[in-house]
Motif scaffolding. Structure first.
Motif, PDB file in Angstrom:
ATOM      1  N   ARG A 203      51.914  39.111  40.152  1.00 55.59           N
ATOM      2  CA  ARG A 203      50.730  38.255  40.243  1.00 55.59           C
ATOM      3  C   ARG A 203      51.114  36.811  40.532  1.00 55.59           C
ATOM      4  N   ALA A 204      52.196  36.359  39.927  1.00 53.75           N
ATOM      5  CA  ALA A 204      52.662  34.985  40.172  1.00 53.75           C
ATOM      6  C   ALA A 204      53.045  34.807  41.636  1.00 53.75           C
ATOM      7  N   TYR A 205      53.676  35.811  42.225  1.00 54.67           N
ATOM      8  CA  TYR A 205      54.044  35.712  43.642  1.00 54.67           C
ATOM      9  C   TYR A 205      52.802  35.711  44.533  1.00 54.67           C
ATOM     10  N   LEU A 206      51.810  36.491  44.181  1.00 54.64           N
ATOM     11  CA  LEU A 206      50.572  36.473  44.964  1.00 54.64           C
ATOM     12  C   LEU A 206      49.903  35.099  44.899  1.00 54.64           C
ATOM     13  N   GLU A 207      49.962  34.451  43.760  1.00 57.96           N
ATOM     14  CA  GLU A 207      49.403  33.102  43.632  1.00 57.96           C
ATOM     15  C   GLU A 207      50.094  32.146  44.599  1.00 57.96           C
ATOM     16  N   HIS A 208      51.400  32.217  44.664  1.00 56.80           N
ATOM     17  CA  HIS A 208      52.145  31.333  45.553  1.00 56.80           C
ATOM     18  C   HIS A 208      51.865  31.628  47.024  1.00 56.80           C
ATOM     19  N   GLN A 209      51.529  32.861  47.340  1.00 55.39           N
ATOM     20  CA  GLN A 209      51.381  33.275  48.732  1.00 55.39           C
ATOM     21  C   GLN A 209      49.925  33.324  49.200  1.00 55.39           C
ATOM     22  N   THR A 210      49.006  32.842  48.366  1.00 46.73           N
ATOM     23  CA  THR A 210      47.571  32.978  48.667  1.00 46.73           C
ATOM     24  C   THR A 210      47.227  32.480  50.064  1.00 46.73           C
ATOM     25  N   GLU A 211      47.628  31.271  50.389  1.00 46.77           N
ATOM     26  CA  GLU A 211      47.254  30.695  51.679  1.00 46.77           C
ATOM     27  C   GLU A 211      47.828  31.506  52.834  1.00 46.77           C
ATOM     28  N   ALA A 212      49.107  31.857  52.745  1.00 48.95           N
ATOM     29  CA  ALA A 212      49.744  32.617  53.818  1.00 48.95           C
ATOM     30  C   ALA A 212      49.089  33.984  53.986  1.00 48.95           C
ATOM     31  N   LEU A 213      48.742  34.621  52.894  1.00 48.79           N
ATOM     32  CA  LEU A 213      48.112  35.935  52.965  1.00 48.79           C
ATOM     33  C   LEU A 213      46.708  35.846  53.533  1.00 48.79           C
ATOM     34  N   GLN A 214      45.979  34.813  53.152  1.00 46.21           N
ATOM     35  CA  GLN A 214      44.636  34.624  53.714  1.00 46.21           C
ATOM     36  C   GLN A 214      44.695  34.374  55.214  1.00 46.21           C
ATOM     37  N   GLN A 215      45.674  33.602  55.659  1.00 51.63           N
ATOM     38  CA  GLN A 215      45.845  33.359  57.089  1.00 51.63           C
ATOM     39  C   GLN A 215      46.172  34.652  57.830  1.00 51.63           C
ATOM     40  N   GLN A 216      46.742  35.585  57.128  1.00 47.62           N
ATOM     41  CA  GLN A 216      47.081  36.883  57.713  1.00 47.62           C
ATOM     42  C   GLN A 216      45.882  37.843  57.660  1.00 47.62           C
ATOM     43  N   GLY A 217      44.776  37.371  57.057  1.00 44.51           N
ATOM     44  CA  GLY A 217      43.573  38.185  56.979  1.00 44.51           C
ATOM     45  C   GLY A 217      43.520  39.112  55.794  1.00 44.51           C
ATOM     46  N   MET A 218      44.348  38.872  54.777  1.00 40.07           N
ATOM     47  CA  MET A 218      44.406  39.735  53.612  1.00 40.07           C
ATOM     48  C   MET A 218      43.385  39.294  52.564  1.00 40.07           C
ATOM     49  N   ASP A 219      42.859  40.250  51.822  1.00 41.15           N
ATOM     50  CA  ASP A 219      41.952  40.004  50.710  1.00 41.15           C
ATOM     51  C   ASP A 219      42.809  39.799  49.463  1.00 41.15           C
ATOM     52  N   VAL A 220      43.074  38.553  49.121  1.00 42.43           N
ATOM     53  CA  VAL A 220      44.004  38.253  48.032  1.00 42.43           C
ATOM     54  C   VAL A 220      43.447  38.696  46.690  1.00 42.43           C
ATOM     55  N   GLU A 221      42.126  38.568  46.505  1.00 44.58           N
ATOM     56  CA  GLU A 221      41.523  39.019  45.250  1.00 44.58           C
ATOM     57  C   GLU A 221      41.717  40.528  45.072  1.00 44.58           C
ATOM     58  N   ALA A 222      41.584  41.268  46.146  1.00 42.12           N
ATOM     59  CA  ALA A 222      41.808  42.718  46.073  1.00 42.12           C
ATOM     60  C   ALA A 222      43.263  43.029  45.761  1.00 42.12           C
ATOM     61  N   LEU A 223      44.179  42.250  46.328  1.00 44.32           N
ATOM     62  CA  LEU A 223      45.596  42.440  46.029  1.00 44.32           C
ATOM     63  C   LEU A 223      45.876  42.188  44.553  1.00 44.32           C
ATOM     64  N   HIS A 224      45.237  41.163  43.987  1.00 41.37           N
ATOM     65  CA  HIS A 224      45.394  40.896  42.553  1.00 41.37           C
ATOM     66  C   HIS A 224      44.862  42.055  41.722  1.00 41.37           C
ATOM     67  N   ARG A 225      43.711  42.567  42.102  1.00 43.05           N
ATOM     68  CA  ARG A 225      43.105  43.667  41.328  1.00 43.05           C
ATOM     69  C   ARG A 225      43.959  44.928  41.379  1.00 43.05           C
ATOM     70  N   SER A 226      44.698  45.109  42.448  1.00 42.25           N
ATOM     71  CA  SER A 226      45.479  46.339  42.609  1.00 42.25           C
ATOM     72  C   SER A 226      46.839  46.286  41.924  1.00 42.25           C
ATOM     73  N   VAL A 227      47.219  45.129  41.401  1.00 43.32           N
ATOM     74  CA  VAL A 227      48.501  45.029  40.702  1.00 43.32           C
ATOM     75  C   VAL A 227      48.457  45.916  39.455  1.00 43.32           C
ATOM     76  N   GLN A 228      49.495  46.693  39.266  1.00 38.67           N
ATOM     77  CA  GLN A 228      49.565  47.622  38.137  1.00 38.67           C
ATOM     78  C   GLN A 228      51.016  47.834  37.733  1.00 38.67           C
ATOM     79  N   ASP A 229      51.206  48.505  36.619  1.00 36.26           N
ATOM     80  CA  ASP A 229      52.561  48.867  36.209  1.00 36.26           C
ATOM     81  C   ASP A 229      53.171  49.813  37.236  1.00 36.26           C
ATOM     82  N   THR A 230      54.482  49.725  37.396  1.00 39.64           N
ATOM     83  CA  THR A 230      55.192  50.579  38.353  1.00 39.64           C
ATOM     84  C   THR A 230      56.374  51.256  37.649  1.00 39.64           C
TER      85      THR A 230
END
Length: 246
Positions: A203-230
Motif C-alpha cells: 500500500r505504501a508503494y501504491l501511495e508513492h506511485q499514485t500519479e504515475a499509475l493514474q497517468q497510465q490510466g490505472m484505477d489506483v483506488e481499485a488497486l488499493h482495495r485489491s491489496v491482500q495477504d500473499t
C-alpha cells in the motif's frame, strides 16, 4: 568491510533502498527479507548483508551457502558499474551451483547476466496485488511445485525480463508479464514479484506511485482495495531454504 568467506552464510545482496518512509515504518529491502528468513534458517546458518552499490569487493560465490538478491529503485538497463560487476559474479555462482533467488531487480539482473534482456515493459508499470499462474513446468518444479497453480503476489516494477536467457525455464506468468518466474539451473531461480512484501508495504508503494499509475490510466483506488495477504508467495522464501546445504 568484505564479507567473511563461510559456507554457512546466506548472503542477501542489497541492490538499493526503499522509500524513506517505508524504511522508517517497515524496514529497508534487506530487513523485509530478514524478517521472513531469520526464524526459518537451518541450524548453524547465518544471514549476512552485502550492500552491492557500496561494497568494493565480493566474496567468492563457491564459499557461500546461498544468495538472495533484493529489489531496487535502480534499472538494470542503466548498466550501473556496481550492477554490471555482479553479472560475472552471478555467472560464477551459477557454474558452482550455489542456490540463488533473485527478486524484482534481482530477477531482471539474473536474466540479463545469463544472456536474456531486461528493459522497460512496453505496457508500462505493474503495481499492486495480482494473480500469478504456474506454467506446467512450474507445477513440476522442485521449488514452485510447492505452490498452488494460481496465487496472489505483490508487484511493483517498470522493467521486466523481455527475453529470457537461452535454456531458462518459465515457471510462472500473468496477463502483464510472461516471465514472472524463471529457473536457470537446478537451484537458481528468480521472480518478478515481491515475496518479502507485506500488504502495508504494498500500500505504501501504491501511495508513492499514485500519479504515475493514474497517468497510465490505472484505477489506483481499485488497486488499493485489491491489496491482500500473499501467504503462498511469501512461503517461497522459506521453501527456498530447503535447497541450501547447511
Amino acid at each position: 568491510m568484505p564479507l567473511p568467506s563461510a559456507v554457512n552464510t546466506l548472503v542477501i545482496v542489497k541492490t538499493g533502498d526503499a522509500f524513506a518512509d517505508v524504511i522508517a515504518t517497515h524496514g529497508d529491502f534487506e530487513t523485509l527479507f530478514e524478517n521472513q528468513l531469520a526464524t526459518a534458517l537451518p541450524s548453524g546458518m547465518r544471514l549476512e548483508i552485502l550492500n552491492a552499490p557500496r561494497e568494493p569487493s565480493l566474496p567468492a560465490p563457491a564459499t557461500l551457502a546461498g544468495i538472495v538478491i533484493t529489489g531496487s529503485h535502480s534499472m538494470v538497463s542503466d548498466a550501473e558499474p556496481w550492477s554490471e560487476r555482479l553479472k560475472p559474479w552471478l555467472q560464477q555462482a551459477l557454474s558452482a551451483n550455489v542456490p540463488i533467488l533473485g527478486v524484482c531487480y534481482g530477477h531482471q539482473l539474473m536474466a540479463s547476466a545469463f544472456g536474456g534482456l531486461s528493459d522497460y515493459h512496453p505496457d508500462g508499470r505493474e503495481s499492486g496485488t495480482h494473480a500469478v499462474q504456474l506454467t506446467p513446468e512450474g507445477q513440476a518444479d522442485a521449488l514452485f511445485g510447492q505452490l498452488p497453480m494460481r496465487f496472489f503476489a505483490h508487484l511493483t516494477h517498470a522493467q521486466s525480463v523481455l527475453e529470457k536467457p537461452e535454456g531458462a525455464t518459465v515457471l510462472a506468468s500473468n496477463a502483464h508479464d510472461t516471465h514472472q518466474a524463471l529457473r536457470y539451473g537446478p537451484r537458481q531461480w528468480s521472480v518478478q514479484f515481491h515475496p518479502e512484501f507485506t500488504p502495508a508495504v504494498m500500500r505504501a508503494y501504491l501511495e508513492h506511485q499514485t500519479e504515475a499509475l493514474q497517468q497510465q490510466g490505472m484505477d489506483v483506488e481499485a488497486l488499493h482495495r485489491s491489496v491482500q495477504d500473499t501467504p503462498e508467495a511469501t512461503r517461497l522464501l522459506t521453501h527456498f531454504l530447503a535447497f541450501i546445504d547447511a
